[in-house]
Design a protein around this motif. Structure first.
Motif, mmCIF file in Angstrom:
data_model
loop_
_atom_site.group_PDB
_atom_site.id
_atom_site.type_symbol
_atom_site.label_atom_id
_atom_site.label_comp_id
_atom_site.label_asym_id
_atom_site.label_seq_id
_atom_site.Cartn_x
_atom_site.Cartn_y
_atom_site.Cartn_z
ATOM 1 N N VAL A 52 67.730 31.077 24.413
ATOM 2 C CA VAL A 52 66.610 30.200 24.757
ATOM 3 C C VAL A 52 65.342 30.732 24.095
ATOM 4 C CG1 VAL A 52 65.175 29.292 26.628
ATOM 5 C CG2 VAL A 52 67.643 29.563 26.967
ATOM 6 N N SER A 53 64.717 29.900 23.278
ATOM 7 C CA SER A 53 63.429 30.248 22.678
ATOM 8 C C SER A 53 62.327 29.603 23.501
ATOM 9 C CB SER A 53 63.356 29.749 21.231
ATOM 10 O OG SER A 53 64.339 30.395 20.443
ATOM 11 N N ALA A 54 61.334 30.411 23.879
ATOM 12 C CA ALA A 54 60.288 29.932 24.780
ATOM 13 C C ALA A 54 58.936 30.473 24.349
ATOM 14 C CB ALA A 54 60.611 30.364 26.215
ATOM 15 N N ALA A 55 57.911 30.028 25.055
ATOM 16 C CA ALA A 55 56.553 30.524 24.833
ATOM 17 C C ALA A 55 56.017 31.011 26.167
ATOM 18 C CB ALA A 55 55.671 29.425 24.265
ATOM 19 N N ASP A 56 55.697 32.289 26.227
ATOM 20 C CA ASP A 56 55.176 32.923 27.436
ATOM 21 C C ASP A 56 53.684 33.166 27.250
ATOM 22 O OD1 ASP A 56 54.500 34.487 29.560
ATOM 23 O OD2 ASP A 56 55.945 36.074 29.189
ATOM 24 N N GLY A 57 52.867 32.256 27.833
ATOM 25 C CA GLY A 57 51.419 32.378 27.644
ATOM 26 C C GLY A 57 51.022 32.270 26.189
ATOM 27 N N PRO A 60 55.681 34.000 21.749
ATOM 28 C CA PRO A 60 57.107 33.642 21.701
ATOM 29 C C PRO A 60 57.958 34.652 22.448
ATOM 30 C CG PRO A 60 56.368 34.495 19.582
ATOM 31 C CD PRO A 60 55.137 34.342 20.426
ATOM 32 N N SER A 61 59.010 34.167 23.088
ATOM 33 C CA SER A 61 59.936 35.041 23.804
ATOM 34 C C SER A 61 61.332 34.443 23.731
ATOM 35 C CB SER A 61 59.506 35.223 25.266
ATOM 36 O OG SER A 61 59.548 33.987 25.956
ATOM 37 N N GLN A 62 62.340 35.265 24.008
ATOM 38 C CA GLN A 62 63.725 34.801 23.998
ATOM 39 C C GLN A 62 64.451 35.269 25.253
ATOM 40 O OE1 GLN A 62 65.984 35.853 20.512
ATOM 41 N NE2 GLN A 62 65.372 33.996 19.425
ATOM 42 N N LEU A 63 65.341 34.420 25.735
ATOM 43 C CA LEU A 63 66.215 34.751 26.857
ATOM 44 C C LEU A 63 67.640 34.454 26.413
ATOM 45 C CD1 LEU A 63 64.152 32.959 29.662
ATOM 46 C CD2 LEU A 63 64.266 35.422 29.283
#
Length: 257
Positions: A52-57, A60-63
């Motif tokens: 999962v590619s996401a945006a934390d604030g 970019p971040s991945q889970l």
């Protein structure tokens, strides 16, 4: 109510926040980790593996994991804010065909009651906000406008919405708007249509579309599991209990896979 034909209707004393807080405690009690304020943008997957590619604030971040339970708003799916790689054409088509409407819901809190004790639901069909109800837990009136009337109020600023709501209640109660305004302790409203992570109120099924929630909610290769009110296959979409039951269904499907 305990079933669709039931005559009893209950309310959670602490509001829906109490339900969310209960679920959070259950997650933490079972060693789950909550990642908040993080927007998912892409889900790359193959059988037994998810990234999962996401945006934390804004960062970019991945889970990663072996499976995912995905419960987005239908509005988010329709807007294409989350992409799948490989794509899920059948689910994208179902999301396009399902309908997602707007609702304007306002709450007026008062210092004292200005309505009769017997007042429950009020329908004023000629008004911009036609449906109102009282709340036995507090001195509150809730107003609800859906469909075209909801659409027509989405762009209305909160201050103007409050003014119109007060005038409607004054007319319904045969009171002067000034008297209603003087008794007002608070006004509450959130524009879900303008929330980029929601984009509307809740789903509804179009003509000949009874199978669409089932298509949207079907698991994929024991890896992708889909929940949320738009995936409820027994015509209870648009409800909190339907959304909650879809979570139980997803959890069972995931554990059985």
């Amino acid at each position: 109510s305990e079933n669709q034909e039931g005559s009893w209707q209950g309310r959670i004393n602490g509001g829906y926040a109490a339900l969310v807080e209960f679920l959070v405690k259950e997650i933490e009690r079972n060693d789950g980790k909550l990642v908040l304020n993080t927007s998912v943008r892409e889900i790359r997957w193959r059988a037994g593996e998810v990234v999962v590619s996401a945006a934390d604030g804004g960062r970019p971040s991945q889970l990663t994991g072996s499976a995912i339970i995905f419960t987005p708003s239908l509005g988010v799916l329709k807007a294409g804010r989350v992409s799948f790689n490989p794509t899920l054409k059948e689910k994208a088509q179902a999301a396009r065909e399902l309908k997602f409407g707007n609702v304007v819901k306002v709450m007026l809190a008062f210092h004292e009651k200005c309505w009769d004790e017997s007042t429950g639901f009020i329908h004023a069909w000629d008004e911009e906000i036609p449906t109102w109800w009282t709340d036995p837990r507090d001195i509150v009136l809730t107003g609800w406008a859906g469909g075209p009337r909801g659409d027509g109020l989405i762009a209305t600023p909160p201050e103007e919405l409050q003014r119109r709501a007060v005038e409607i209640i004054a007319k319904i109660l045969s009171e002067r708007a000034e008297n209603i305004r003087n008794k007002l302790a608070g006004f509450y409203y959130h524009n879900w249509a303008n929330d980029p992570e929601i984009r509307g109120a809740y789903s509804y099924i179009p003509v000949n579309g009874m199978d669409l929630p089932k298509v949207l909610g079907a698991p994929v290769e024991g890896t992708l599991f889909f929940g949320g009110e738009a995936t409820v296959a027994d015509a209870q979409c648009g409800t909190v209990f339907g959304a909650l039951e879809s979570g139980f269904r997803c959890a069972a499907e995931c554990m059985e896979s």
